[in-house]
Design a protein around this motif. Structure first.
Motif, PDB file in Angstrom:
ATOM      1  N   LYS A  12       0.935  -1.107  -0.131  1.00 44.21           N
ATOM      2  CA  LYS A  12      -0.027  -0.099   0.093  1.00 44.21           C
ATOM      3  C   LYS A  12       0.827   1.453   0.055  1.00 44.21           C
ATOM      4  N   VAL A  66       2.140   5.345   0.042  1.00 46.46           N
ATOM      5  CA  VAL A  66       1.526   6.586   0.542  1.00 46.46           C
ATOM      6  C   VAL A  66       2.408   7.621   0.051  1.00 46.46           C
ATOM      7  N   ASP A 111      -3.288   5.288   2.398  1.00 50.15           N
ATOM      8  CA  ASP A 111      -3.821   4.454   3.367  1.00 50.15           C
ATOM      9  C   ASP A 111      -3.412   5.031   4.817  1.00 50.15           C
ATOM     10  N   SER A 112      -4.468   4.970   5.612  1.00 46.98           N
ATOM     11  CA  SER A 112      -4.362   5.557   6.839  1.00 46.98           C
ATOM     12  C   SER A 112      -3.702   4.971   7.822  1.00 46.98           C
TER      13      SER A 112
END
Length: 319
Positions: A259, A261, A281-282
């Motif tokens: 993922k 970022v 993505d958090s």
């Protein structure tokens, strides 16, 4: 004066024996008695045969009958008095028994209250001991926490010292690279300007890769980061170093795998992180920003490199 149950029982027994003895002594054995009627009167029937040849026989029999009646009444009176005395004694004994029972009940209640009070005191003592143990346990945990904080402080100081050593080595290598670059530029001074610039860029890129590998290395399990800093080659090299430093301290888990970022970092002249934010993505962003907080300070940006103060990095954790 208080008497016990046994003492009262003995007294009652003696009184009853005395009453029975009195009754036995006062009972007349001369003639049988008839029971009283419902009005309390006694009826006697005595058959006296007439005396033949004695004119005074009837008179004598009447006198004897009256005498017997008087004696019977006197005997009944004595018996009633004894019965009253017996009832009075029985009543007194019953009262004594009632008083003794009440006293025993009072003693039992008092004993029960004392036992309850004793239990309450024991319960309070137990709770006090538990409270004391809880306070001791809390104190022990506080001491352990304090010790852990001191240990963490030591580790932070060791980390800071290592970063300072790394910074010194980086500056020394940077100075050596600058010296080498000057010599290389002097040696190739006669070559064409364009060719020299292309060669310089190529060498700068190769040296940046070499510095990155020498100073930081790659941590197992973190790959695929890409510096996105715009501007000169110096800012790209510095951005790559910052990225590598983050990757060395980054803790990832399988849920973050693959993922990507975008991390933006604003850095002061002394290397202090002024501002930071992340897009993507958090979970991955939260982990990346937490890593920056853990690092706290980055290597000082090269002097004169304004682009180095704003680094944009694309990071993709991989396992």
């Amino acid at each position: 004066m208080k008497i016990g149950v046994i003492t009262a029982f003995i007294i009652a027994l003696v009184v009853h024996l005395m009453i029975l003895l009195l009754l036995f002594v006062n009972v007349s054995l001369d003639k049988p008695q008839r029971p009283q009627d419902s009005k309390g009167n006694i009826m006697h029937a005595v058959v006296i045969p007439p005396a033949k040849g004695n004119p005074n026989a009837n008179t004598n029999n009447k006198a004897q009958s009256q005498k017997d009646t008087n004696a019977q009444k006197e005997q009944e009176k004595k018996q009633q008095e004894l019965l009253k005395k017996k009832e009075a004694l029985e009543k007194k004994v019953a009262e004594q028994k009632a008083l003794e029972a009440k006293r025993q009940e009072t003693l039992a209640l008092k004993k029960k209250q004392e036992e309850e009070k004793k239990k309450a005191l024991e319960e309070a003592k137990r709770k006090e001991e538990e409270k004391k143990k809880a306070l001791e346990e809390a104190k022990r945990k506080e001491e352990e926490k304090k010790k852990a904080l001191e240990e963490l402080k030591k580790k932070e100081e060791a980390k800071k010292k290592a970063e300072e050593e790394l910074k010194k080595k980086e500056e020394a290598k940077k100075k050596a690279l600058e010296e080498a670059k000057k010599k290389e530029e002097a040696r190739k001074k006669e070559e064409a300007k364009k060719k020299a610039e292309e060669e310089a860029k190529k060498q700068a890129s190769e040296r940046a890769d070499s510095i990155e590998d020498d100073l930081f290395g790659m941590e197992d399990g973190v790959q695929g980061g890409q510096g996105l800093g715009s501007g000169t080659g110096t800012s790209e090299v510095y951005g790559t170093k910052v990225q590598t430093l983050i990757e060395q301290h980054w803790r990832i888990d399988p849920s973050m795998n693959g993922k990507s970022v975008i991390v933006r970092v604003t850095i002061g002249e002394d290397g202090l992180i002024v501002q930071q934010n992340c897009q993507g993505d958090s979970v991955v962003c939260k982990s990346a920003l937490a890593t920056l907080d853990l690092i706290g300070m980055l290597p000082m940006p090269p002097k004169g490199c304004e682009d180095c103060k704003n680094i944009v990095i694309k990071m993709t954790p991989k396992l």
